[in-house]
Design a protein around this motif. Structure first.
Motif, PDB file in Angstrom:
ATOM      1  N   ALA A  45      42.484  10.698  24.409  1.00  0.00           N
ATOM      2  CA  ALA A  45      41.478  11.431  25.183  1.00  0.00           C
ATOM      3  C   ALA A  45      41.153  12.738  24.474  1.00  0.00           C
TER       4      ALA A  45
ATOM      5  N   TRP B 235      40.533  15.892  31.012  1.00  0.00           N
ATOM      6  CA  TRP B 235      40.592  15.037  29.818  1.00  0.00           C
ATOM      7  C   TRP B 235      39.739  13.784  30.004  1.00  0.00           C
ATOM      8  N   VAL B 236      39.095  13.364  28.929  1.00  0.00           N
ATOM      9  CA  VAL B 236      38.254  12.162  28.956  1.00  0.00           C
ATOM     10  C   VAL B 236      38.851  11.120  28.011  1.00  0.00           C
ATOM     11  N   PRO B 237      39.526  10.092  28.548  1.00  0.00           N
ATOM     12  CA  PRO B 237      40.039   9.017  27.683  1.00  0.00           C
ATOM     13  C   PRO B 237      38.872   8.154  27.207  1.00  0.00           C
TER      14      PRO B 237
ATOM     15  N   ASP C  64      32.440   7.700  31.874  1.00  0.00           N
ATOM     16  CA  ASP C  64      33.858   7.397  31.998  1.00  0.00           C
ATOM     17  C   ASP C  64      34.568   8.385  32.912  1.00  0.00           C
TER      18      ASP C  64
END
Length: 262
Positions: free
Chosen positions: A144, A152-154, A220
């Motif tokens: 991420a 957080w962006v996985p 997402d």
């Protein structure tokens, strides 16, 4: 070519094609952009096969396909030095936005030359497996990046990690860092085990895409991490997907922050 594909062929418009466009056309769905067929080699036609010298295969393409239009041949030029290959790459890919170039050496070797991106991201989860010797090792990692507004962006799972020694060493580090997670992520019916977001890794990808095969922007989950509560989903944000990610190295010299992994 099938009739569906022939009907989908359109005049080029400057939009870079994606492999998903082809899949959509073959399944009868409307492609999000123009679909073209550009041939760069011959597999089989009459007595001509892929084993014939490239000069003969190229002559066949020149004879049967035009250089322009939705059904055409890929432009080909001769290069006498590495410098000329580099210049051709710069014109076609760096300036022209093409996916890459194919380079054929005089001794018969063929190279596919594509751009790649190196990114720093943080490991947030992993899956495991048992290797032939019976030892546990990492199967894949979920990475991420830090979002500018926090969290957080996985954005991609990485299965190309290295040899078994690398996988075992990474497993030893991650297995002791597991934390609770109200967010679930699975691959091939295997749930990822979430960990503290502390290990920064450098990954190499062939491309990043901000939209799916239908042309829809990728959206997402945005995750939040707290030391006591672990991981939870706090919304959704615009994101990207990575093509052919591979682990290059662990960056213990970097911190899991927006500056180093944003």
């Amino acid at each position: 070519l099938t009739e569906k594909v022939k009907q989908a062929l359109t005049t080029p418009s400057g939009r870079r094609g994606r492999v998903g466009d082809v899949g959509a056309a073959l399944s009868g769905q409307p492609a999000p952009g123009p679909l073209e067929v550009a041939a760069f080699d011959v597999v089989s036609s009459g007595n001509l096969t892929a084993l014939a010298p490239y000069d003969e295969r190229l002559a066949f393409l020149v004879e049967h396909l035009p250089i322009e239009g939705p059904l055409r041949r890929v432009p080909t030029e001769a290069a006498d030095s590495i410098r000329q290959v580099s210049e051709a790459y710069d014109i076609a890919v760096t300036q022209g936005g093409a996916e890459g170039i194919v380079v054929r050496a005089s001794d018969g070797r063929t190279y596919k030359v594509k751009p790649s991106l190196d990114l720093d991201a943080v490991i947030v989860a992993f899956t495991e497996r048992r290797n032939p010797s019976g030892a546990m090792e990492v199967r894949s990692i979920l990475v991420a990046v830090a979002h500018p507004d926090g969290g957080w962006v996985p954005f991609t799972a990485v299965g190309s990690i290295g040899d078994s020694t690398t996988r075992q060493s990474l497993h030893e580090r991650l297995v002791g860092m597991q934390v609770p997670s109200a967010f679930r992520h699975a691959s091939d019916n295997v749930l990822y085990r979430f960990v503290e977001p502390t290990i920064v890794v450098e990954i190499k990808v062939l491309d990043l895409q901000a939209e799916d095969a239908r042309g829809v922007p990728i959206n997402d989950a945005l995750l939040s991490y707290e030391a006591d509560a672990g991981w939870r989903s706090v919304g959704r944000v615009d994101a990207v997907t990575a093509l052919a990610p591979s682990l290059q190295r662990i960056r213990d010299d970097k911190l899991p922050t927006l500056l180093d992994a944003g």
